[in-house]
Structures are given as structure tokens and as C-alpha cells.
Design a protein around this motif. Structure first.
Motif, PDB file in Angstrom:
ATOM      1  N   ILE A  42      19.113  18.637   0.334  1.00  0.00           N
ATOM      2  CA  ILE A  42      19.268  17.608   0.319  1.00  0.00           C
ATOM      3  C   ILE A  42      20.300  16.486   0.670  1.00  0.00           C
ATOM      4  N   VAL A  43      21.455  16.750   1.660  1.00  0.00           N
ATOM      5  CA  VAL A  43      21.966  16.553   2.561  1.00  0.00           C
ATOM      6  C   VAL A  43      20.822  15.834   3.912  1.00  0.00           C
ATOM      7  N   LYS A  44      20.887  15.952   4.672  1.00  0.00           N
ATOM      8  CA  LYS A  44      20.056  16.603   5.889  1.00  0.00           C
ATOM      9  C   LYS A  44      18.274  15.393   4.991  1.00  0.00           C
ATOM     10  N   TYR A  45      17.728  15.396   3.616  1.00  0.00           N
ATOM     11  CA  TYR A  45      16.755  14.854   3.533  1.00  0.00           C
ATOM     12  C   TYR A  45      17.523  13.332   2.717  1.00  0.00           C
ATOM     13  N   ALA A  46      18.413  13.419   2.509  1.00  0.00           N
ATOM     14  CA  ALA A  46      18.519  12.134   2.453  1.00  0.00           C
ATOM     15  C   ALA A  46      19.297  11.432   3.668  1.00  0.00           C
ATOM     16  N   GLY A  47      19.815  11.538   4.206  1.00  0.00           N
ATOM     17  CA  GLY A  47      20.602  11.291   5.386  1.00  0.00           C
ATOM     18  C   GLY A  47      19.013  10.878   6.288  1.00  0.00           C
ATOM     19  N   ALA A  48      17.905  11.427   6.296  1.00  0.00           N
ATOM     20  CA  ALA A  48      17.342  10.800   7.081  1.00  0.00           C
ATOM     21  C   ALA A  48      16.214   9.711   6.197  1.00  0.00           C
ATOM     22  N   ALA A  49      16.610   9.672   4.832  1.00  0.00           N
ATOM     23  CA  ALA A  49      15.661   8.785   4.558  1.00  0.00           C
ATOM     24  C   ALA A  49      16.314   7.568   4.643  1.00  0.00           C
ATOM     25  N   TYR A  50      18.176   8.017   4.847  1.00  0.00           N
ATOM     26  CA  TYR A  50      19.045   6.351   5.196  1.00  0.00           C
ATOM     27  C   TYR A  50      18.621   5.889   6.675  1.00  0.00           C
ATOM     28  N   LEU A  51      18.631   6.883   7.553  1.00  0.00           N
ATOM     29  CA  LEU A  51      18.362   6.763   8.835  1.00  0.00           C
ATOM     30  C   LEU A  51      16.576   5.459   8.961  1.00  0.00           C
ATOM     31  N   ILE A  52      16.077   5.761   8.180  1.00  0.00           N
ATOM     32  CA  ILE A  52      14.395   5.320   7.766  1.00  0.00           C
ATOM     33  C   ILE A  52      14.580   4.357   7.611  1.00  0.00           C
ATOM     34  N   TRP A  53      15.689   3.968   6.293  1.00  0.00           N
ATOM     35  CA  TRP A  53      15.948   2.278   5.954  1.00  0.00           C
ATOM     36  C   TRP A  53      16.550   1.202   7.261  1.00  0.00           C
ATOM     37  N   ILE A  54      17.663   2.252   7.740  1.00  0.00           N
ATOM     38  CA  ILE A  54      18.457   1.300   8.675  1.00  0.00           C
ATOM     39  C   ILE A  54      17.547   1.144   9.728  1.00  0.00           C
ATOM     40  N   GLY A  55      16.710   1.449   9.103  1.00  0.00           N
ATOM     41  CA  GLY A  55      15.871   1.499  10.722  1.00  0.00           C
ATOM     42  C   GLY A  55      14.913  -0.102  10.040  1.00  0.00           C
ATOM     43  N   TRP A  56      14.054   0.163   9.600  1.00  0.00           N
ATOM     44  CA  TRP A  56      13.090  -0.581   9.017  1.00  0.00           C
ATOM     45  C   TRP A  56      14.305  -2.057   8.754  1.00  0.00           C
ATOM     46  N   ARG A  57      15.513  -2.084   8.560  1.00  0.00           N
ATOM     47  CA  ARG A  57      16.038  -2.971   8.149  1.00  0.00           C
ATOM     48  C   ARG A  57      16.445  -3.715   9.766  1.00  0.00           C
TER      49      ARG A  57
END
Length: 171
Positions: A42-57
Motif C-alpha cells: 500500500i505504501v509502495k503504490y501510494a509512493g509511486a503515485a505521488y512520484l508520478i504526480w510530482i513529476g507531472w507537476r
């Protein structure tokens, strides 16, 4: 934007912040491991999603090195505090360390010690690279046009998004 000394002062504060985040992650992962190992995913997927979001920003937002006219430089102590606050007010550090470090932790051994050692290694690498950025940025600030800052932001965004995708796919 504040030169070499300002960059080093902020990095000192960031390192203090990183260390406290590492300790928090170590305590939290120790507790999580004792309760349920599925929480790592759960933490891993949440972290992956957050990295993708930061990259998009990074890809979609404007970045600049401009300082508003008439704004004075904060004291070194204030810059250290700002570096610390940046780490603690941006969930990226907690989510990144919480998602990334478990990939290298063996559940059969003491989680706390492993996370602290891995966190200290992360701090060493982050401190070295951030200090190099402070040195290069302080010296090359005049060479960075708006177009170059945008290019750097775009490349950084793509790297963060690729890291998030990799993190989501790695077993």
C-alpha cells in the motif's frame, strides 16, 4: 536564488529534516511490519503515485529563479530552518522514504536498524548531490535562462514519473 551559502544553509536544514523523517519511517515500518506486511505494498503504490504526480507537476508548472525586488535575504539560521520546514511540509520526503526504503528491508531481520542505515545512506547521497546543486546553482545562476529552467524542470519531471512507474512495477 540565494547563492552558495544560502544553498548550504538550506541543505543543512534539509538534512536535519531528513534524519527526523528517517527515524519516523523506521519506527513506523517497525510497527507496520509487526501488524501486517501487506501495508508495504500500500505504501509502495501510494509512493509511486505521488512520484508520478510530482513529476507531472514539474512538467506542467512554470519554474523561475527570480526573486521579487526589495526582498532581503533571510539569516543563515532562518535558511537552515527553511530547509528543515521544506522537508517536513512536503509529504514527498515521508512518502518517498516510506515507499522506497521497504524495497530493501528484510522482514526477517530488525526493521528499525535496516531503515536507519538505509536512511543514513540516502542522506549521504542526497546531501552530496544537493550540495553539488548548491555549488553549481550558485555559480551558474546567471546562465540559467527561463527556457533552461523549464528544460531542467521537464527532465526532472520525466525522471520522477519514470521512477514512480518503476516503483509501481517492481516486485
Amino acid at each position: 536564488a540565494r547563492g552558495l551559502a544560502g544553498g548550504f544553509a538550506q541543505e543543512l536544514g534539509a538534512q536535519i529534516g531528513r534524519f527526523t523523517v528517517v527515524l519516523l519511517v523506521a519506527v513506523a515500518l517497525t510497527a507496520v511490519t509487526a501488524v501486517i506486511s501487506a501495508a508495504f505494498d500500500i505504501v509502495k503504490y501510494a509512493g509511486a503515485a505521488y512520484l508520478i504526480w510530482i513529476g507531472w507537476r514539474y512538467l506542467t508548472q512554470r519554474h523561475t529563479l527570480a526573486i521579487a525586488p526589495g526582498v532581503s535575504a533571510p539569516s543563515r539560521g532562518r535558511q537552515v530552518l527553511q530547509g528543515f520546514i521544506v522537508v517536513w511540509t512536503n509529504p514527498k520526503a515521508l512518502i518517498f522514504l516510506g515507499a522506497f526504503l521497504p524495497q530493501f528491508v528484510s522482514a526477517e531481520h530488525g526493521t528499525f536498524g535496516q531503515v536507519v542505515v538505509l536512511g543514513l545512506l540516502f542522506m549521504l547521497v542526497a546531501g552530496a548531490s544537493d550540495s553539488m546543486y548548491a555549488i553549481l546553482g550558485g555559480r551558474a545562476r546567471g546562465l540559467l535562462s527561463v527556457a533552461r529552467v523549464r528544460l531542467l524542470s521537464s527532465v526532472s519531471g520525466m525522471i520522477l514519473m519514470a521512477g514512480g512507474i518503476w516503483l509501481a512495477l517492481v516486485k
